[in-house]
Design a protein around this motif. Structure first.
Motif, PDB file in Angstrom:
ATOM      1  N   ASN A 228       1.132  -3.773   0.437  1.00 44.42           N
ATOM      2  CA  ASN A 228       0.138  -4.413   1.305  1.00 44.42           C
ATOM      3  C   ASN A 228      -1.289  -3.925   1.081  1.00 44.42           C
ATOM      4  N   TYR A 229      -1.418  -2.692   0.596  1.00 36.38           N
ATOM      5  CA  TYR A 229      -2.766  -2.134   0.464  1.00 36.38           C
ATOM      6  C   TYR A 229      -3.079  -1.663  -0.962  1.00 36.38           C
ATOM      7  N   GLY A 230      -2.177  -0.935  -1.572  1.00 44.73           N
ATOM      8  CA  GLY A 230      -2.427  -0.426  -2.917  1.00 44.73           C
ATOM      9  C   GLY A 230      -2.758  -1.529  -3.904  1.00 44.73           C
ATOM     10  N   LYS A 231      -2.151  -2.686  -3.707  1.00 44.06           N
ATOM     11  CA  LYS A 231      -2.353  -3.825  -4.612  1.00 44.06           C
ATOM     12  C   LYS A 231      -3.785  -4.363  -4.551  1.00 44.06           C
ATOM     13  N   LEU A 232      -4.499  -4.031  -3.479  1.00 43.52           N
ATOM     14  CA  LEU A 232      -5.851  -4.557  -3.277  1.00 43.52           C
ATOM     15  C   LEU A 232      -6.928  -3.690  -3.922  1.00 43.52           C
ATOM     16  N   PHE A 233      -6.525  -2.538  -4.463  1.00 36.06           N
ATOM     17  CA  PHE A 233      -7.506  -1.599  -4.994  1.00 36.06           C
ATOM     18  C   PHE A 233      -7.407  -1.508  -6.515  1.00 36.06           C
ATOM     19  N   ASN A 234      -8.563  -1.673  -7.160  1.00 38.55           N
ATOM     20  CA  ASN A 234      -8.640  -1.584  -8.614  1.00 38.55           C
ATOM     21  C   ASN A 234      -8.885  -0.129  -9.020  1.00 38.55           C
ATOM     22  N   MET A 235      -8.087   0.382  -9.912  1.00 41.09           N
ATOM     23  CA  MET A 235      -8.194   1.778 -10.317  1.00 41.09           C
ATOM     24  C   MET A 235      -9.565   2.109 -10.894  1.00 41.09           C
ATOM     25  N   ASN A 236     -10.112   1.206 -11.707  1.00 40.85           N
ATOM     26  CA  ASN A 236     -11.424   1.461 -12.327  1.00 40.85           C
ATOM     27  C   ASN A 236     -12.512   1.612 -11.264  1.00 40.85           C
TER      28      ASN A 236
END
Length: 417
Positions: free
Chosen positions: A134-142
């Motif tokens: 739900n949340y981790g997928k929304l954040f770009n590592m770069n």
């Protein structure tokens, strides 16, 4: 004056995500806003106080202030401003600190237009798979790696635990937006990356029309370029057990002429015309230090109450005049906390013996000379009689004897039984 215009006049704004949009919203309705503090300790110091003064201004302007106690994030650790990984606290210690900080906030903000929440209440209920989906997928590592708070730690290393802190803080913003109608997060300049990460996440979930804003405060530096809020003894705490109200009052009273108007604007709730009058008096009569005195009165009243100001002023006056006999035992404990300390027994003792035994005087000859010349005071009374006998149990609840040599040299003698 609009709250945003007032904050700009006071020099209290560092960055805003959309100043025009935020100003328009504050003119249209009462907004919800929040500021958070992690329970890494059991008291805030005056550095922590800076964003909460801004929160208080919004509260006084009729907006709905929310204080977030970071019981969840505090168990993880914010990497911001840290050169190395934090040592995790026990959950027992975290919960203890939560309670103490909550008590401080209630004292500072009262009950009107204020809500105190704890992010442990919702973060602790998110399981790992839900967090990732739900949340981790929304954040770009770069993007995360480029945030200053993370980038500054890459050279020495950062754990996955602290790396995810900005996601947890973003979840906080989203939770308060959905459940408490909060549109604005306030924080220190080092929190800009975390706050804007929350805005980005809310926009991804709710759409770009979601009205959410970031506002950070400037780094507070003294005129000499050093960081505000530190003394030789360390941090200036809000807890009266760590920094006495007298010490707190003295900290503000001793501010540099070059800084005092800035601090009046930032830390007091005085009106613009009052501050401008004090600024003018500072120019024409700097020796009176009226601006410093008003600053000390206002901030000490805000943090400790009016009675603490009265006490601090009584202690200051007594130390200056030497009339210490009318001070209470509590006031002696505050005012003499950093004075040279010696010990005396509860048994009556001759004044010469007392001075030599405590090493206040190097010899009996010097002690007799100082007593004869009127340079020795006991509990505010000048003693010239070489045969004078002191009963340490007769003053200040039998806890202390105050010895003064000369005009300003004080010693605190603690009575042992």
């Amino acid at each position: 004056m609009n709250i945003i215009d007032e904050l700009k006049w006071r020099g209290a704004i560092n960055q805003t995500s959309d100043e025009k949009g935020l100003k328009k919203l504050t003119e249209e309705k009462s907004i919800g806003l929040y500021c958070g503090v992690d329970p890494t300790g059991d008291s805030m110091h005056i550095g922590h106080l800076i964003p909460f003064v801004m929160l208080k201004r919004f509260q006084m302007a009729g907006h709905r202030a929310h204080i977030l106690i970071g019981g969840g994030t505090g168990s993880i650790g914010d990497p911001s401003g840290k050169k190395a990984e934090r040592v995790l606290q026990s959950m027992e210690r975290v919960h203890h600190n939560e309670q103490r900080l909550t008590e401080q906030m209630k004292h500072l903000f009262g009950k009107d237009n204020i809500t105190i929440v704890n992010n442990y209440d919702w973060l602790s209920k998110i399981d790992l798979l839900s967090f990732l989906r739900n949340y981790g997928k929304l954040f770009n590592m770069n993007t995360m790696l480029n945030k200053e708070v993370v980038a500054s730690r890459l050279e020495v290393g950062i754990s996955f635990t602290e790396f995810t802190y900005q996601i947890l803080q973003s979840i906080d913003f989203y939770h308060l937006y959905k459940h408490n109608d909060v549109q604005l997060q306030v924080g220190g300049g080092d929190q800009w990356g975390n706050i804007t990460a929350g805005i980005d996440m809310i926009h991804k979930i709710e759409g770009n029309d979601a009205k959410v804003f970031a506002l950070t405060i400037p780094l507070m530096l003294k005129a000499d370029g050093t960081k505000f809020g530190k003394t030789e003894g360390g941090a200036v705490w809000l807890d009266p057990e760590k920094t006495t109200p007298y010490e707190f009052y003295q900290f503000w009273l001793n501010q540099d002429d070059r800084d005092v108007v800035k601090y009046l604007k930032y830390f007091t709730f005085l009106k613009r015309n009052e501050i401008e009058e004090l600024a003018e008096k500072l120019k024409t009569q700097p020796e009176k230090r009226e601006a410093q005195r008003r600053l000390a009165e206002e901030v000490t009243t805000f943090v400790h109450g009016k009675e603490a100001v009265i006490q601090a002023e009584r202690i200051s006056k007594a130390l200056f005049s030497g009339e210490v006999k009318d001070l209470s035992t509590l006031e002696i404990e505050q005012g003499f906390k950093d004075m040279p300390t010696v010990e005396v027994t509860a048994a009556p003792v001759n004044i010469i013996e007392l001075l030599v035994n405590t090493e206040i005087e190097k010899s009996k000859r010097q002690a007799r000379e100082d007593v004869t010349n009127g340079a020795i005071y006991i509990n505010g009374e000048r003693i010239r009689d070489l045969k004078f006998e002191i009963d340490p149990t007769k003053a200040f609840d039998g806890k202390f004897v105050i010895i003064r040599r000369g005009k300003k040299r004080y010693f605190l003698a603690k009575v042992t039984y």
